[in-house]
Scaffold this motif. Structure first.
Motif, mmCIF file in Angstrom:
data_model
loop_
_atom_site.group_PDB
_atom_site.id
_atom_site.type_symbol
_atom_site.label_atom_id
_atom_site.label_comp_id
_atom_site.label_asym_id
_atom_site.label_seq_id
_atom_site.Cartn_x
_atom_site.Cartn_y
_atom_site.Cartn_z
ATOM 1 N N ASP A 189 -4.056 18.109 -9.419
ATOM 2 C CA ASP A 189 -4.237 18.810 -8.150
ATOM 3 C C ASP A 189 -3.306 18.172 -7.129
ATOM 4 O OD1 ASP A 189 -5.038 20.052 -5.853
ATOM 5 O OD2 ASP A 189 -7.173 19.551 -6.062
ATOM 6 N N GLU A 190 -2.211 18.842 -6.826
ATOM 7 C CA GLU A 190 -1.204 18.275 -5.933
ATOM 8 C C GLU A 190 -1.684 18.168 -4.495
ATOM 9 O OE1 GLU A 190 2.438 20.402 -6.526
ATOM 10 O OE2 GLU A 190 2.697 19.586 -8.539
ATOM 11 N N ARG A 191 -2.845 18.751 -4.193
ATOM 12 C CA ARG A 191 -3.386 18.635 -2.831
ATOM 13 C C ARG A 191 -3.816 17.208 -2.516
ATOM 14 N NH1 ARG A 191 -7.865 23.106 -3.089
ATOM 15 N NH2 ARG A 191 -7.975 22.143 -5.134
ATOM 16 N N VAL A 192 -3.975 16.351 -3.540
ATOM 17 C CA VAL A 192 -4.375 14.969 -3.276
ATOM 18 C C VAL A 192 -3.202 14.075 -2.881
ATOM 19 C CG1 VAL A 192 -6.414 15.110 -4.766
ATOM 20 C CG2 VAL A 192 -4.278 14.255 -5.703
ATOM 21 N N ILE A 193 -1.994 14.602 -3.003
ATOM 22 C CA ILE A 193 -0.831 13.819 -2.572
ATOM 23 C C ILE A 193 -0.900 13.634 -1.061
ATOM 24 C CG2 ILE A 193 1.686 13.824 -2.334
ATOM 25 C CD1 ILE A 193 1.835 15.232 -5.043
ATOM 26 N N GLY A 194 -0.829 12.387 -0.640
ATOM 27 C CA GLY A 194 -0.826 12.068 0.789
ATOM 28 C C GLY A 194 -2.199 12.031 1.435
ATOM 29 N N ILE A 195 -3.269 12.025 0.624
ATOM 30 C CA ILE A 195 -4.614 12.039 1.213
ATOM 31 C C ILE A 195 -4.952 10.765 1.971
ATOM 32 C CG2 ILE A 195 -5.541 13.688 -0.435
ATOM 33 C CD1 ILE A 195 -6.952 11.297 -1.816
ATOM 34 N N GLU A 196 -4.159 9.703 1.786
ATOM 35 C CA GLU A 196 -4.443 8.465 2.513
ATOM 36 C C GLU A 196 -4.319 8.646 4.019
ATOM 37 O OE1 GLU A 196 -0.098 8.314 1.272
ATOM 38 O OE2 GLU A 196 -1.980 8.854 0.302
ATOM 39 N N HIS A 197 -3.757 9.760 4.445
ATOM 40 C CA HIS A 197 -3.616 10.041 5.877
ATOM 41 C C HIS A 197 -4.828 10.782 6.445
ATOM 42 C CE1 HIS A 197 0.482 8.671 5.506
ATOM 43 N NE2 HIS A 197 0.683 9.528 4.525
ATOM 44 N N LEU A 198 -5.751 11.192 5.580
ATOM 45 C CA LEU A 198 -6.942 11.913 6.040
ATOM 46 C C LEU A 198 -7.942 10.951 6.683
ATOM 47 C CD1 LEU A 198 -7.650 14.231 2.954
ATOM 48 C CD2 LEU A 198 -6.630 14.892 5.140
ATOM 49 N N VAL A 204 1.752 6.564 -6.994
ATOM 50 C CA VAL A 204 0.660 7.434 -7.445
ATOM 51 C C VAL A 204 0.993 8.892 -7.132
ATOM 52 C CG1 VAL A 204 -1.756 8.047 -7.056
ATOM 53 C CG2 VAL A 204 -1.124 5.663 -7.326
ATOM 54 N N ASP A 205 1.550 9.144 -5.942
ATOM 55 C CA ASP A 205 1.948 10.510 -5.597
ATOM 56 C C ASP A 205 2.993 11.047 -6.568
ATOM 57 O OD1 ASP A 205 0.213 10.467 -3.468
ATOM 58 O OD2 ASP A 205 1.765 10.212 -1.929
ATOM 59 N N GLU A 206 3.915 10.185 -6.982
ATOM 60 C CA GLU A 206 4.939 10.599 -7.945
ATOM 61 C C GLU A 206 4.283 10.945 -9.289
ATOM 62 O OE1 GLU A 206 8.489 11.440 -9.935
ATOM 63 O OE2 GLU A 206 8.041 11.347 -7.793
ATOM 64 N N LEU A 207 3.318 10.149 -9.719
ATOM 65 C CA LEU A 207 2.613 10.434 -10.976
ATOM 66 C C LEU A 207 1.837 11.744 -10.889
ATOM 67 C CD1 LEU A 207 1.319 6.873 -11.889
ATOM 68 C CD2 LEU A 207 3.119 8.171 -13.043
ATOM 69 N N SER A 236 0.830 -1.206 0.000
ATOM 70 C CA SER A 236 0.000 0.000 0.000
ATOM 71 C C SER A 236 0.864 1.254 0.000
ATOM 72 C CB SER A 236 -0.923 -0.009 1.224
ATOM 73 O OG SER A 236 -1.692 1.156 1.272
ATOM 74 N N CYS A 237 1.894 1.256 0.823
ATOM 75 C CA CYS A 237 2.798 2.409 0.884
ATOM 76 C C CYS A 237 3.500 2.622 -0.459
ATOM 77 C CB CYS A 237 3.812 2.221 2.004
ATOM 78 S SG CYS A 237 4.873 3.652 2.261
ATOM 79 N N ALA A 238 3.955 1.540 -1.067
ATOM 80 C CA ALA A 238 4.624 1.647 -2.372
ATOM 81 C C ALA A 238 3.665 2.175 -3.429
ATOM 82 C CB ALA A 238 5.179 0.297 -2.792
ATOM 83 N N LEU A 239 2.440 1.677 -3.421
ATOM 84 C CA LEU A 239 1.450 2.132 -4.399
ATOM 85 C C LEU A 239 1.133 3.608 -4.220
ATOM 86 C CD1 LEU A 239 -0.469 1.387 -6.689
ATOM 87 C CD2 LEU A 239 -2.165 0.812 -4.962
ATOM 88 N N HIS A 240 0.942 4.038 -2.977
ATOM 89 C CA HIS A 240 0.675 5.458 -2.725
ATOM 90 C C HIS A 240 1.852 6.321 -3.169
ATOM 91 C CE1 HIS A 240 -3.138 5.156 -0.689
ATOM 92 N NE2 HIS A 240 -2.668 4.179 0.071
#
Length: 124
Positions: free
Chosen positions: A90-99, A79-82, A72-76
């Motif tokens: 919209d770069e605000r979605v980077i790291g949203i898995e922590h919300l 995706v964040d890199e893409l 899961s961490c690798a996939l996130h």
């Protein structure tokens, strides 16, 4: 210790995910079943398979969860890199898995609504 556990978890996941492991498990159950008459289907006979499968299941839960966490961490991360590489993203979605889940659902609904509007305007 964490690196050792991750490496061990990865190796055991590879081994247990192989079809050969499944065949071994089936063979164990068949042998256990066939041995029932020799042990008069005693409580001890039943306890062997119950205890063995419970212990294996208990330990596998932790190994599988460790593998899932890494995947899961690798996939996130990918995706964040893409997202980071795309110009109109919209770069605000980077790291949203922590919300929290409720915030994720609101963001998902917003993105889906935006995509629907964009798709509809492209059709016109």
């Amino acid at each position: 210790m964490g690196k050792y556990f991750s490496d061990l978890s990865e190796e055991i996941s590879k081994i247990t995910g192989h079809y050969g492991s499944f065949l071994i498990a089936i063979t164990f159950i068949i042998i256990w079943s066939l041995s029932g008459p020799f042990f008069n289907y005693s409580d001890s006979w039943q306890l062997i398979v119950n205890t063995t499968t419970t212990i294996i299941t208990f330990l596998m839960v932790f190994l599988i969860q460790n593998s899932q966490n890494r995947d899961s961490c690798a996939l996130h991360t990918k995706v964040d890199e893409l997202i980071d590489a795309l110009k109109n993203a919209d770069e605000r979605v980077i790291g949203i898995e922590h919300l929290p889940l409720e915030e994720l659902k609101k963001l998902r609904d917003k993105i889906e609504h935006h995509a629907a509007l964009k798709s509809q305007s492209e059709k016109n």
